[in-house]
Write a protein that holds these residues in place. Structure first.
Motif, PDB file in Angstrom:
ATOM      1  N   VAL A  91       0.839  -1.191   0.000  1.00 34.37           N
ATOM      2  CA  VAL A  91       0.000   0.000   0.000  1.00 34.37           C
ATOM      3  C   VAL A  91       0.875   1.243   0.000  1.00 34.37           C
ATOM      4  CG1 VAL A  91      -1.909  -1.128   1.202  1.00 34.37           C
ATOM      5  CG2 VAL A  91      -0.151   0.051   2.522  1.00 34.37           C
ATOM      6  N   GLN A  92       0.234   2.376  -0.261  1.00 32.02           N
ATOM      7  CA  GLN A  92       0.934   3.656  -0.216  1.00 32.02           C
ATOM      8  C   GLN A  92       0.875   4.238   1.189  1.00 32.02           C
ATOM      9  OE1 GLN A  92      -0.873   6.093  -3.268  1.00 32.02           O
ATOM     10  NE2 GLN A  92       0.484   5.255  -4.837  1.00 32.02           N
ATOM     11  N   ASN A 108      -3.153   4.891   8.691  1.00 30.24           N
ATOM     12  CA  ASN A 108      -2.084   5.860   8.461  1.00 30.24           C
ATOM     13  C   ASN A 108      -0.717   5.160   8.393  1.00 30.24           C
ATOM     14  OD1 ASN A 108      -0.817   8.337   8.110  1.00 30.24           O
ATOM     15  ND2 ASN A 108      -0.746   8.789  10.300  1.00 30.24           N
ATOM     16  N   LEU A 109      -0.626   4.173   7.555  1.00 30.60           N
ATOM     17  CA  LEU A 109       0.606   3.394   7.450  1.00 30.60           C
ATOM     18  C   LEU A 109       1.760   4.244   6.940  1.00 30.60           C
ATOM     19  CD1 LEU A 109      -0.973   0.103   6.178  1.00 30.60           C
ATOM     20  CD2 LEU A 109       0.546   0.281   8.152  1.00 30.60           C
ATOM     21  N   LYS A 110       2.947   3.936   7.458  1.00 29.94           N
ATOM     22  CA  LYS A 110       4.166   4.663   7.103  1.00 29.94           C
ATOM     23  C   LYS A 110       5.177   3.688   6.515  1.00 29.94           C
ATOM     24  CE  LYS A 110       3.482   7.714  11.088  1.00 29.94           C
ATOM     25  NZ  LYS A 110       4.080   8.240  12.338  1.00 29.94           N
ATOM     26  N   PRO A 111       6.142   4.176   5.747  1.00 27.31           N
ATOM     27  CA  PRO A 111       7.170   3.282   5.202  1.00 27.31           C
ATOM     28  C   PRO A 111       7.882   2.472   6.293  1.00 27.31           C
ATOM     29  CG  PRO A 111       7.229   5.373   4.074  1.00 27.31           C
ATOM     30  CD  PRO A 111       6.240   5.533   5.193  1.00 27.31           C
ATOM     31  N   ASP A 112       8.048   3.041   7.485  1.00 24.61           N
ATOM     32  CA  ASP A 112       8.694   2.314   8.589  1.00 24.61           C
ATOM     33  C   ASP A 112       7.870   1.132   9.095  1.00 24.61           C
ATOM     34  OD1 ASP A 112      10.345   5.133  10.253  1.00 24.61           O
ATOM     35  OD2 ASP A 112      10.893   3.913   8.512  1.00 24.61           O
ATOM     36  N   ASP A 113       6.615   1.049   8.684  1.00 22.56           N
ATOM     37  CA  ASP A 113       5.777  -0.095   9.064  1.00 22.56           C
ATOM     38  C   ASP A 113       6.024  -1.302   8.174  1.00 22.56           C
ATOM     39  OD1 ASP A 113       3.155   2.266   9.646  1.00 22.56           O
ATOM     40  OD2 ASP A 113       4.420   1.293  11.163  1.00 22.56           O
ATOM     41  N   THR A 114       6.815  -1.132   7.126  1.00 20.62           N
ATOM     42  CA  THR A 114       7.118  -2.241   6.222  1.00 20.62           C
ATOM     43  C   THR A 114       7.820  -3.364   6.972  1.00 20.62           C
ATOM     44  OG1 THR A 114       7.259  -0.823   4.283  1.00 20.62           O
ATOM     45  CG2 THR A 114       8.447  -2.917   4.190  1.00 20.62           C
ATOM     46  N   ALA A 115       7.258  -4.551   6.925  1.00 20.53           N
ATOM     47  CA  ALA A 115       7.796  -5.695   7.660  1.00 20.53           C
ATOM     48  C   ALA A 115       6.942  -6.923   7.371  1.00 20.53           C
ATOM     49  CB  ALA A 115       7.802  -5.426   9.161  1.00 20.53           C
ATOM     50  N   VAL A 116       7.431  -8.062   7.815  1.00 24.48           N
ATOM     51  CA  VAL A 116       6.587  -9.255   7.876  1.00 24.48           C
ATOM     52  C   VAL A 116       5.937  -9.261   9.257  1.00 24.48           C
ATOM     53  CG1 VAL A 116       6.489 -11.763   7.821  1.00 24.48           C
ATOM     54  CG2 VAL A 116       8.048 -10.526   6.285  1.00 24.48           C
ATOM     55  N   THR A 154       2.764 -12.551   7.486  1.00 23.46           N
ATOM     56  CA  THR A 154       2.169 -11.960   6.289  1.00 23.46           C
ATOM     57  C   THR A 154       2.899 -10.642   6.017  1.00 23.46           C
ATOM     58  OG1 THR A 154       0.090 -11.235   5.256  1.00 23.46           O
ATOM     59  CG2 THR A 154       0.326 -10.783   7.604  1.00 23.46           C
ATOM     60  N   PRO A 155       3.366 -10.437   4.784  1.00 21.00           N
ATOM     61  CA  PRO A 155       4.168  -9.249   4.492  1.00 21.00           C
ATOM     62  C   PRO A 155       3.318  -8.004   4.278  1.00 21.00           C
ATOM     63  CG  PRO A 155       4.005 -10.606   2.551  1.00 21.00           C
ATOM     64  CD  PRO A 155       3.290 -11.347   3.636  1.00 21.00           C
ATOM     65  N   VAL A 156       3.836  -6.899   4.795  1.00 19.63           N
ATOM     66  CA  VAL A 156       3.228  -5.581   4.595  1.00 19.63           C
ATOM     67  C   VAL A 156       4.307  -4.664   4.044  1.00 19.63           C
ATOM     68  CG1 VAL A 156       2.226  -3.564   5.728  1.00 19.63           C
ATOM     69  CG2 VAL A 156       1.524  -5.871   6.420  1.00 19.63           C
ATOM     70  N   THR A 157       4.016  -4.045   2.909  1.00 20.90           N
ATOM     71  CA  THR A 157       4.942  -3.107   2.290  1.00 20.90           C
ATOM     72  C   THR A 157       4.246  -1.773   2.123  1.00 20.90           C
ATOM     73  OG1 THR A 157       6.036  -4.895   1.082  1.00 20.90           O
ATOM     74  CG2 THR A 157       6.414  -2.648   0.305  1.00 20.90           C
ATOM     75  N   VAL A 158       4.880  -0.728   2.656  1.00 20.09           N
ATOM     76  CA  VAL A 158       4.330   0.623   2.551  1.00 20.09           C
ATOM     77  C   VAL A 158       5.327   1.463   1.763  1.00 20.09           C
ATOM     78  CG1 VAL A 158       3.407   2.608   3.781  1.00 20.09           C
ATOM     79  CG2 VAL A 158       3.248   0.310   4.799  1.00 20.09           C
ATOM     80  N   SER A 159       4.926   1.850   0.574  1.00 21.25           N
ATOM     81  CA  SER A 159       5.844   2.563  -0.299  1.00 21.25           C
ATOM     82  C   SER A 159       5.065   3.408  -1.292  1.00 21.25           C
ATOM     83  CB  SER A 159       6.722   1.560  -1.046  1.00 21.25           C
ATOM     84  OG  SER A 159       7.530   2.222  -1.989  1.00 21.25           O
TER      85      SER A 159
END
Length: 124
Positions: free
Chosen positions: A12-13, A82-90, A118-123
């Protein structure tokens, strides 16, 4: 051994929301979410005591993430706003059949059972 199955991750963005789910094969008493970013150690995100509903959050997610449960379905949730790039993780679901003291729920060694993640990517 309790079987745990996570779902709901994705890409997600920044600013978007996701809801993670973790279905447990049987009743547990304390459940939590941890996450592990590439090259970093696994870190605590949030936990909930099943009977009391008492919750605990990492400072980095307070006010943005909400942990909840559906007792009838033995399912744990993590609403992430309000996801942030720093939330990117499994993101991993963890469980124990012990009633952990709320001040100890951040210790990953206290959990017996873990999901596959489960992977989460914020970018952007």
């Amino acid at each position: 051994q309790v079987q745990l199955a996570e779902s709901g991750g994705g890409s997600v963005q920044p600013g978007a929301s996701l809801r993670l789910s973790c279905a447990a094969s049987e009743r547990t008493y304390t459940m939590a979410w941890f996450r592990q970013a590439p090259g970093k150690e696994r870190e605590f995100v949030a936990a909930i005591r099943w009977n009391s509903g008492t919750t605990s959050y990492a400072d980095s997610v307070k006010g943005r993430f909400t942990i909840s449960k559906d007792s009838a379905k033995n399912t744990l949730y993590l609403q992430m706003n309000n996801l942030k790039p720093d939330d990117t993780a499994v993101y991993y679901c963890a469980a124990t059949k012990r009633h952990l003291i709320i001040t100890t729920v951040q210790d990953h060694d206290r959990y017996n059972d873990w999901g596959q993640g489960t992977p989460v990517t914020v970018s952007s």
